[in-house]
Motif scaffolding. Structure first.
Motif, PDB file in Angstrom:
ATOM      1  N   ASP A  84      10.687  -1.780  -6.429  1.00  0.00           N
ATOM      2  CA  ASP A  84      11.203  -0.683  -7.248  1.00  0.00           C
ATOM      3  C   ASP A  84      12.728  -0.602  -7.159  1.00  0.00           C
ATOM      4  N   LEU A 106      -4.050  -0.488  -1.414  1.00  0.00           N
ATOM      5  CA  LEU A 106      -4.390   0.157  -0.138  1.00  0.00           C
ATOM      6  C   LEU A 106      -5.893   0.103   0.100  1.00  0.00           C
ATOM      7  N   PHE A 107      -6.695   0.482  -0.904  1.00  0.00           N
ATOM      8  CA  PHE A 107      -8.145   0.443  -0.710  1.00  0.00           C
ATOM      9  C   PHE A 107      -8.623  -0.997  -0.559  1.00  0.00           C
ATOM     10  N   SER A 108      -7.983  -1.877  -1.281  1.00  0.00           N
ATOM     11  CA  SER A 108      -8.350  -3.289  -1.256  1.00  0.00           C
ATOM     12  C   SER A 108      -8.243  -3.871   0.157  1.00  0.00           C
ATOM     13  N   LEU A 154       3.762  -1.728   1.700  1.00  0.00           N
ATOM     14  CA  LEU A 154       4.632  -0.562   1.507  1.00  0.00           C
ATOM     15  C   LEU A 154       6.095  -0.972   1.368  1.00  0.00           C
ATOM     16  N   PRO A 184       3.890  -3.883  -8.095  1.00  0.00           N
ATOM     17  CA  PRO A 184       4.243  -2.672  -7.330  1.00  0.00           C
ATOM     18  C   PRO A 184       3.546  -1.418  -7.844  1.00  0.00           C
ATOM     19  N   ALA A 185       3.108  -1.410  -9.091  1.00  0.00           N
ATOM     20  CA  ALA A 185       2.436  -0.223  -9.627  1.00  0.00           C
ATOM     21  C   ALA A 185       1.017  -0.116  -9.081  1.00  0.00           C
ATOM     22  N   GLY A 186       0.538  -1.170  -8.416  1.00  0.00           N
ATOM     23  CA  GLY A 186      -0.844  -1.176  -7.946  1.00  0.00           C
ATOM     24  C   GLY A 186      -1.006  -0.731  -6.503  1.00  0.00           C
ATOM     25  N   LEU A 187       0.005  -0.100  -5.922  1.00  0.00           N
ATOM     26  CA  LEU A 187      -0.059   0.250  -4.500  1.00  0.00           C
ATOM     27  C   LEU A 187      -1.322   1.007  -4.118  1.00  0.00           C
ATOM     28  N   THR A 188      -1.683   2.043  -4.882  1.00  0.00           N
ATOM     29  CA  THR A 188      -2.804   2.881  -4.449  1.00  0.00           C
ATOM     30  C   THR A 188      -4.136   2.124  -4.537  1.00  0.00           C
ATOM     31  N   ALA A 189      -4.166   1.068  -5.358  1.00  0.00           N
ATOM     32  CA  ALA A 189      -5.345   0.186  -5.377  1.00  0.00           C
ATOM     33  C   ALA A 189      -5.271  -0.838  -4.246  1.00  0.00           C
ATOM     34  N   LEU A 243       4.713   7.233   4.873  1.00  0.00           N
ATOM     35  CA  LEU A 243       3.400   6.865   4.321  1.00  0.00           C
ATOM     36  C   LEU A 243       2.672   5.924   5.278  1.00  0.00           C
ATOM     37  N   THR A 266       6.571  -2.629  -2.045  1.00  0.00           N
ATOM     38  CA  THR A 266       6.602  -1.658  -3.138  1.00  0.00           C
ATOM     39  C   THR A 266       7.990  -1.032  -3.249  1.00  0.00           C
ATOM     40  N   ILE A 320      -0.905   7.171   6.653  1.00  0.00           N
ATOM     41  CA  ILE A 320      -2.043   6.347   6.222  1.00  0.00           C
ATOM     42  C   ILE A 320      -2.745   5.727   7.428  1.00  0.00           C
ATOM     43  N   ARG A 356       2.137  -9.412  -2.664  1.00  0.00           N
ATOM     44  CA  ARG A 356       1.232  -8.661  -3.554  1.00  0.00           C
ATOM     45  C   ARG A 356       1.962  -7.472  -4.160  1.00  0.00           C
TER      46      ARG A 356
END
Lengths: 321, 321
Positions: free
Chosen positions: B261, B229-231, B254, B222-227, B184, B257, B188, B217
């Motif tokens: 998990d 990234l944009f942040s 990454l 950890p559930a907020g990874l896809t947010a 990833l 996260t 990315i 962060r």
């Protein structure tokens, strides 16, 4: 009030009905969409093309606009209102971000007039200038204006390359979160090992089940996304899953991760207005319902048209009547 | 017992010390690494090249091996033990996966002899053939054998393109989880909008802080990874963060996260053996410590060499003495 849930409103019976009042433009990163609008928000004609901000940054914005105005029937004398990336720093002219919290019905106050032929203005984006949760939008703020009544309180979800979740209180954008859902789907299916785990042809008959499986897995364990991605590949190697279902399952995983996180940030008790189009809108509607949200669907282009119309009435309403 | 924590063990003072006993090969997807080994696990000579499984699937495996054996000094008469992707279905010959739970000291029982000149065998990978958590490894199982004593109970973390977390109980691999962390990071930074948010040149002086910020962060949410990234992109647009720190921050996000998990799956109370090399090993060591793990670091190549030696002794020990 402009309707928010229907694509086919009846024009009001007054003298302005059916008469072109302004030109509405949604000018994105890689697309141009323009409509000849009546004062009450109906699109009389449409023009679209691939000349987005990236194209125009080198080729110029003015000639592209002139070309599209000509296609709309030579309406060079009408005012033009633009939303989207044309107002970015690297766009035509910068329409600086409004900062949260900001009233949607004051968007037009941030419009920047372009030094070009005619009355051409660009609406601003919105920034969340918070070091702990920085975020930006351009184009979506106009859709938000389009789908909310003045005192609206609730959530809006705008799925896409960069999905937005927006918390609105009494007509003000209070906070929002962008998820890279669509872009991750794209780069993962094109450039990662998972390109071998998806099938770009027609979806399999079991695609709906695969989407729901991926969705549920993500809703149950959203922190496990980066493991679930590899698991999709391993499941096929071991014969548990079919490649034909890979696209739907991956889509479910990514959308589920987004919805789970948004639900934990904003709660699931508020109704959600979902702004979308096509198959993606349907996927989100089904996913949001599965996650316990009460959803109202609004067509994305109508949302842009309504938002541009509301702002246009503020800017030029006097000359519309 | 073979040491697990040192790259420079003293050879034992016996007649076999210093004498070539077999050739050890780690044959991956895109690399070949071979060593001339003594019976007690010391590498006397090394050969490496880019002729991984992908290359050999068309060019052939036997000529590549012969070439590397020649580079090791013409040791065509020694037995050769291989681990990694050469044993995949699309490899030289398939060495079918052992299924969890499986004893590491029985890996050699699954070795497949290749129909070629000399005694050449390939060790199997391990599969978790569980429809709810399917997973596979090839190559890492040999490292696990290398870094664990027979009755070992605990966690092993092997960071990389596809990071592995492995739960071992009394010398058996009970369960494991693969994270697409490294891949990833690669797709990315190369293919998403975040390619504008990272700087491929030397890290900035503040890179350590940026890594720790991203890590924390992700550990916190950890559930907020896809947010998140944009942040990262938005923070730079709004002037809160520097592009020079983007790589380190993304890396922290990454890796954090993954570790968050894995910690929730396997708990943080067990000691972790970290198998790694170079800068990535250092990043993980620091991240694991920050997440509360007790970490022992093991060099990745030594882990492979030790695992191959242990298995080789089972297969050919009688002729080594």
């Amino acid at each position: 009030m402009l309707g928010t849930n229907s694509c086919h409103e009846k024009p009001e019976q007054n003298v302005t009905a059916g008469k072109p009042a302004f030109v509405a433009v949604d000018w994105g990163t890689s697309s141009f969409r323009g409509w000849l609008m009546t004062a009450d928000g109906n699109a009389l004609a449409e023009t679209r093309g691939p000349e987005g901000m990236l194209h125009c940054a080198t080729a110029g914005f003015a000639p592209v606009l002139a070309d599209h105005l000509a296609r709309l029937g030579g309406m060079q004398n009408l005012p033009v209102l633009i939303c989207g990336m044309a107002g970015a720093r690297q766009g035509w002219i910068e329409a600086p971000y409004l900062h949260t919290p900001t009233r949607l019905d004051a968007l037009h106050d941030g419009a920047q007039r372009v030094d070009t032929q005619g009355d051409v203005r660009i609406l601003p984006g919105i920034a969340q200038a918070d070091a702990a949760a920085p975020d930006v939008m351009r184009g979506e703020e106009t859709q938000l204006l389009g789908v909310t009544e003045p005192g609206f309180t609730g959530l809006v979800c705008i799925p896409g390359t960069h999905s937005k979740w927006v918390w609105i209180e009494s007509g003000s954008v209070v906070s929002f979160t962008t998820y890279m859902t669509g872009e991750l789907f794209s780069v993962i299916t094109q450039h990662s090992i998972l390109k071998h785990a998806v099938d770009h042809d027609a979806p399999s008959p079991a695609a709906n089940d695969a989407f729901r499986d991926g969705l549920q897995r993500a809703l149950d364990a959203p922190a496990g996304l980066t493991a679930s991605l590899f698991s999709l590949r391993a499941a096929q190697l071991l014969g548990f899953q079919q490649q034909a279902d890979g696209t739907a399952r991956l889509s479910g995983l990514l959308i589920g991760t987004e919805i789970a996180d948004a639900g934990s940030r904003y709660g699931t008790r508020h109704p959600v207005r979902l702004i979308g189009a096509g198959a993606l809108k349907d996927l989100y509607a089904s996913a949001l319902a599965a996650a316990g949200f009460d959803v109202t669907i609004v067509d994305a282009e109508r949302a842009s048209q309504h938002g541009l119309t509301k702002a246009a009435i503020h800017l030029w309403g006097a000359q519309f009547t």
